[in-house]
Enzyme design. Structure first.
Site, PDB file in Angstrom:
ATOM      1  CB  CYS A  32      16.450  17.261  -8.440  1.00  0.00           C
ATOM      2  SG  CYS A  32      16.186  18.495  -8.717  1.00  0.00           S
ATOM      3  CE1 TYR A  65      11.099   5.343  12.869  1.00  0.00           C
ATOM      4  CE2 TYR A  65       8.829   4.221  12.865  1.00  0.00           C
ATOM      5  CZ  TYR A  65      10.440   4.397  13.901  1.00  0.00           C
ATOM      6  OH  TYR A  65       9.539   3.416  15.296  1.00  0.00           O
ATOM      7  CE1 TYR A 114      11.117   1.474   5.261  1.00  0.00           C
ATOM      8  CE2 TYR A 114      13.584   2.068   6.559  1.00  0.00           C
ATOM      9  CZ  TYR A 114      12.086   1.777   6.697  1.00  0.00           C
ATOM     10  OH  TYR A 114      11.495   2.616   6.966  1.00  0.00           O
TER      11      TYR A 114
END
Length: 431
Positions: free
Chosen positions: A379, A407, A339
């Site tokens: 990747c 987190y 985010y």
């Protein structure tokens, strides 16, 4: 094991000196990518929250922020219990040495097995501190599990009581990212006042196997202001006061967490600023209807600033400006890709020489600094850590990603077949 490899409770061996010295020593000894927790910063964060919300307020560490047992144990030793959302987190809290009496269970996704485990713990006279209820259906299932567990344990009937809170959806507009605004009315979390009434009845009412103890609340994470939190707490206190008039045991309001940790140059409200609102909010409730027990459940506020993710430079490229690829990315810290979260990055070595990013007298701290795009090794084109001002770098140089204590480890994955990063404690003042 779902968490990174842990290398014990002791700080990494390093010479006394700066935090940069300690981080470099840890990276040289254990390799990269590496999670490192600065014990001094962890202690300061826990102390700040304890001072803002002193005893007898119940303080629970939100384990989802960092589920490493060594972290849970260190936070627990500093005056915090554990708030968990699954049997897995519950097991990690127990592994960290916390008893059930200091563990609370919440979460919108509790499974039937989670509920049965909570019921069995209560039936064996080792209950959790409380369970937070998310719906009438969950209350009904937990009550049924409690009755079954009581019969098995030979304590059927009113002898088995399992303390529960009811999660209120406060329907406010939290000052944070949409994905973190769990107190908004349209989210999946919590219940309306009417739904709470139904849930209390579904659990057997005041005399059933679920003992109604109060209201649980969580507004959101990374709150940028106190307004939504204050409005939500006011609603929670009002709902609790209403039920306290008819249910004597309804004595608790859990205020949740959400205290932000932002880059040091961005203003944000401190835990003390949130706590400053409480006296006036409580004064707005008649004395005989006020909760006699308050609780908080911070996560990020305790561990984020203390955590660092150490990485080494793999490639240095010219891509309309300098670009570096490092050996840590979204498998160790997914927040930027998930985010758009920003984590400051500093260099610990420049062209093979140690530098101290906290010391402006360092030659590499001022000369040759260049805006640099930092990319992870995965990747995926979304595995990007943004632009940062960094000194000259070459392959093998060491960088540190800040504010990675929350987190990061608990979100880590083995995508691309990568082994999970290790974790160590560092203590710059230790010799």
């Amino acid at each position: 094991m779902s968490s990174p490899t842990e290398l014990g409770e002791s700080p990494a061996d390093s010479p006394a000196g700066s935090l940069a010295d300690a981080l470099r020593a840890a990276a040289h000894r254990y390799g990269t990518p590496l999670y490192a927790t600065d014990l001094a910063t962890l202690d300061a964060a826990c102390s700040a929250v304890r001072k803002a919300f002193p005893d007898p307020i119940v303080r629970q560490f939100s384990v989802k922020a960092n589920d490493l047992p060594t972290i849970i144990g260190e936070v627990g030793a500093r005056g915090f219990g554990a708030n968990v959302v699954s049997r897995g987190e519950w097991a990690l809290a127990r592994r960290a040495g916390l008893p059930n009496a200091r563990i609370t269970l919440e979460g919108v996704g509790k499974t039937p097995a989670d509920l049965r485990a909570a019921a069995r713990a209560a039936a064996s006279a080792d209950p959790l501190l409380w369970v937070a209820i998310e719906s009438a259906e969950e209350a009904e299932e937990l009550a049924a599990a409690a009755r079954r567990a009581g019969r098995v344990a030979g304590s059927d009937g009113p002898g088995l009581r399992l303390d529960v809170l009811y999660r209120l959806n406060p329907d406010v507009a939290p000052e944070t990212l949409a994905g973190l605004a769990v107190g908004a009315g349209a989210t999946k979390f919590g219940m309306t006042e009417t739904e709470i009434a139904t849930a209390i009845s579904a659990g057997g009412g005041p005399d059933g196997p679920l003992r109604p103890r109060g209201i649980h609340l969580h507004v959101g994470s990374q709150l940028g202001a106190i307004d939504a939190w204050r409005d939500a707490v006011r609603k929670a206190l009002a709902v609790a006061a209403l039920w306290r008039g008819s249910i004597e045991t309804f004595d608790t309001v859990d205020l949740g967490g959400g205290f932000p940790v932002r880059p040091v140059d961005e203003p944000s409200p401190s835990p003390e600023r949130f706590a400053r609102e409480l006296p006036a909010l409580l004064d707005g409730v008649p004395a005989d209807r006020r909760p006699t027990r308050l609780a908080i459940e911070p996560g990020r506020a305790l561990v984020a600033r203390a955590g660092w993710l150490l990485a080494r430079v793999l490639h240095v490229r010219d891509r309309a400006g300098r670009q570096v690829v490092i050996d840590a990315g979204m498998t160790e810290l997914i927040r930027p890709a998930l985010y758009g979260a920003r984590h400051p990055i500093v260099a610990l070595t420049s062209l093979g020489r140690p530098v101290d990013p906290a010391d402006p007298a360092e030659p590499a701290g001022s000369a040759g600094v260049e805006r640099t795009q930092v990319e992870g090794p995965i990747c995926e084109s979304t595995d990007s850590l943004g632009e940062h001002d960094l000194p000259p770098l070459r392959r093998g140089d060491l960088v540190a990603i800040a504010d990675a204590g929350a987190y990061a480890a608990s979100f880590s994955s083995r995508y691309n077949g990568r082994p999970r990063a290790r974790h160590v404690f560092v203590d710059p003042v230790a010799g």
